[in-house]
Design a protein around this motif. Structure first.
Motif, short mmCIF file in Angstrom:
data_model
loop_
_atom_site.label_atom_id
_atom_site.label_comp_id
_atom_site.label_asym_id
_atom_site.label_seq_id
_atom_site.Cartn_x
_atom_site.Cartn_y
_atom_site.Cartn_z
N GLN A 90 0.81 -1.21 0.00
CA GLN A 90 0.00 0.00 0.00
C GLN A 90 0.84 1.27 0.00
OE1 GLN A 90 -2.82 -0.39 3.27
NE2 GLN A 90 -4.41 -1.02 1.84
N ALA A 134 0.80 1.69 -3.96
CA ALA A 134 -0.44 1.70 -4.74
C ALA A 134 -1.64 1.71 -3.81
CB ALA A 134 -0.50 0.48 -5.65
N LYS A 135 -2.70 2.41 -4.22
CA LYS A 135 -3.91 2.46 -3.40
C LYS A 135 -4.77 1.22 -3.60
CE LYS A 135 -4.35 7.49 -3.03
NZ LYS A 135 -5.23 8.67 -3.29
#
Length: 642
Positions: free
Chosen positions: A488, A491-492
């Motif tokens: 995380q 990247a979301k």
């Protein structure tokens, strides 16, 4: 779209409030209202003027507006926007800039003319700010005024960056940020010290000129300030209370943010209620604490004077109610969190059998186990259960760079002491490289893979030391280091499938009769909820195939921030002074989190102090209710699988 108690106002609420089941449905409603304004203006050939907010609260509103644009043809070509605020100083391309936020979350995905986008300028020279603020006000007026203004609310009660002390007629200006506001923003900036001390904000008076004002709030973290803003007296100390003076405002909340409003928290004071067993228990506990009487001393007159006359009429007299609730609370208390062998367990929170249970404690971060339930952890181990602990994440985000340097220096010195010249040279190279990186490291910059590994090892060593002190053998200590935690950082939108599979494998290995997990889903960092969701999905899948899951009970504990309300507690484990001391020593093993952790939240106390205060406060509350007087109590709620 479900909405609870549409625009219902009670005698306690001083503004219109709409409560939705969750923030998704609430956000869609707000987005649709904005879309209606845009379309109505398009039909007239006019510009729609939107006042926009930033932060986590409006993100789903913007996501729905983007969907409406892409899937239903909503055009933003006739839209002019004015944002509430911006940090000062702030470069527009910085990750923390509200320019960056708005572009990423809305403007880059719709057909708005960027010339119609207005956001306070964080790059101005100090002597240019006042003139800019005056021009910002004039530009709003020249555009025809704001058709709608979106607001969030900070925990200081600020709207925009109108902090406590702001005047109700204030205009756009530069302000100094409250310390709590800066602490709340610290995670985005990599520490409070990196958060700007000032900001440019629209004023309360500017906001009031909007033809429609919507204040949105989600999650339990906003419940306390929402109650003050909605039901409290108008005060400059809570600028959101000024909204009570507006005829054009509406508060849109999810159930969690509305949970402390009187009609939800203490409904018998607001309206005639149907008295359920749960509500009766909550009301009796509240009444005893409110008038400072033990439960068994409450009288009919006490009930009548506090909105509970119907309860006494229907199920009274008072003493019968008192006895029932007192017994229910008494039955939550147990010194045997794993169940007491060879006894009648019909009135106990845990089963007597099997006498020796397989137990696994899931800890989202490497110290949540001992901070949140260290005394119960010790008790389970001392009473002979087969106790395991699983540290779900490595926790490397919460380690200071200085600690990495200190450990590298130790490793280098050790290699030199034992004559490992090659190793010493390698460590020396790593040491020089990382110190050079740290010297130029930007706030919130992601660490190198090696540094992340070193920080994870620091947390791992501390966690193992704490679990050993509790009494666990090394083979029962599991450092999961679930992949989502580091993933995380980059990247979301991430997959949790490998996290779930890893958790399923561990559960199958242990085949627990008891699982303990963190249940504070509103924790400020979000990790606890993700960890619970992974665990829950693992248990859900296993329940379809594995027979042992039928005998597995899931108990939830709270973290360092809040305890369960007394009426919700289903198992209360009293601790002796010796166990409180042992718990403290286990917390002390987490040296990187002592004194000043990287993300302390808004509580300046050390974690061990928070933990002891919380459990002693719970014990004191049981004592005030007329139950036994213990040194401390750790509390749990059982999760019931549907």
């Amino acid at each position: 779209m479900a909405r609870l108690n549409l625009l219902e106002e009670t005698r306690f609420e001083k503004v219109p409030v709409s409560v939705y089941p969750d923030q998704n449905s609430a956000s869609k409603n707000v987005a649709n209202r904005i879309a209606e304004i845009i379309r109505a203006k398009q039909e007239k050939g006019e510009k729609a003027v939107l006042g926009l907010a930033t932060g986590a609260t409006p993100v789903k509103v913007y996501q729905e507006l983007i969907r409406l644009h892409k899937e239903e043809g909503l055009s933003f070509k006739n839209v002019i926007t004015f944002n509430l605020d911006e940090y000062y100083p702030m470069q527009p391309d910085a990750d923390q800039s509200y320019v960056t936020f708005m572009n990423k979350n809305l403007f880059d995905h719709v057909d708005i003319d960027k010339a119609n986008v207005n956001i306070p300028d964080g790059t101005l020279a100090p002597d240019q700010v006042n003139a800019f603020c005056e021009a910002y006000e004039q530009k709003i007026t020249a555009a025809g005024g704001l058709d709608i203004q979106l607001l969030g609310i900070g925990r200081t009660g600020h709207i925009g960056f109108n902090e406590p002390g702001s005047a109700p007629n204030s205009g756009t200006r530069i302000v100094t940020l409250d310390d709590l506001t800066r602490r709340d923003a610290s995670r985005a900036f990599g520490g409070k010290e990196n958060v700007p001390r000032k900001a440019i904000t629209m004023g309360v008076g500017t906001i009031f000129k909007a033809r429609e004002i919507i204040l949105m709030a989600w999650t339990e973290t906003k419940a306390e300030i929402i109650k003050k803003a909605v039901e409290g007296e108008i005060s400059s100390e809570i600028p959101a209370t000024y909204l009570q003076l507006s005829d054009n405002v509406e508060f849109i909340l999810d159930e969690a943010a509305a949970s402390l409003l009187t009609r939800f928290d203490l409904p018998w004071l607001a309206e005639d209620v149907t008295w359920t067993p749960t509500l009766i228990k909550k009301a009796v506990v509240w009444l005893a604490l409110e008038i400072n009487k033990p439960i068994l001393k409450l009288t009919d007159e006490d009930y009548n004077a506090h909105g509970m006359a119907k309860l006494v009429t229907e199920t009274g007299p008072a003493y019968n109610i008192n006895i029932r609730i007192f017994n229910e609370l008494q039955h939550t208390i147990t010194g045997w969190p794993g169940g007491k062998p060879n006894v009648d367990d019909s009135q106990r929170p845990e089963r007597a059998n099997p006498a020796k249970k397989n137990v696994i404690v899931f800890s989202p971060h490497p110290d949540d186990d001992v901070i949140s339930m260290g005394g119960t952890f010790i008790r389970l181990a001392d009473q002979g259960h087969n106790v395991h602990v699983a540290y779900q994440t490595c926790g490397n985000t919460a380690v200071w760079d200085d600690d990495v340097v200190r450990y590298l220096e130790f490793a280098e010195d050790l290699a030199n002491q034992i004559g490992a010249n090659t190793e010493a040279a390698q460590i020396n190279q790593i040491y020089d490289e990382e110190r050079a990186i740290f010297a130029t490291k930007k706030p919130n910059q992601i660490d190198t893979e090696l540094v992340r590994k070193i920080k994870a090892l620091i947390r791992k060593g501390e966690a193992i030391a704490g679990a050993r002190l509790v009494g666990l053998p090394d083979e029962n200590i599991h450092f999961q280091d679930l992949p989502f935690y580091d993933r995380q950082k980059f990247a979301k939108d991430v997959s949790f499938e490998d996290d779930i599979q890893q958790t399923m494998e561990l559960l199958r290995q242990v085949k627990p009769h008891q699982v303990f997990a963190a249940g504070d889903f509103a924790d400020p960092h979000g990790t606890h909820k993700v960890c619970f969701d992974i665990l829950f999905e693992a248990l859900r899948r296993l329940s379809k195939t594995d027979e042992w899951t039928k005998d597995c009970w899931l108990w939830l504990y709270r973290g360092a921030w809040h305890e369960y309300p007394i009426h919700e507690i289903e198992m209360a484990v009293p601790l002796s002074p010796q166990e409180v001391y042992r718990k403290r020593l286990a917390i002390f093993k987490h040296q990187s989190q002592k004194d000043l952790p990287v993300f302390p939240g808004d509580d300046p106390r050390e974690f061990w102090v928070r933990a002891e205060d919380r459990t002693s406060d719970t014990a004191a509350m049981y004592d005030r209710l007329g139950l036994a007087n213990y040194e401390a109590i750790e509390a749990f709620v059982r999760w019931k699988f549907d």
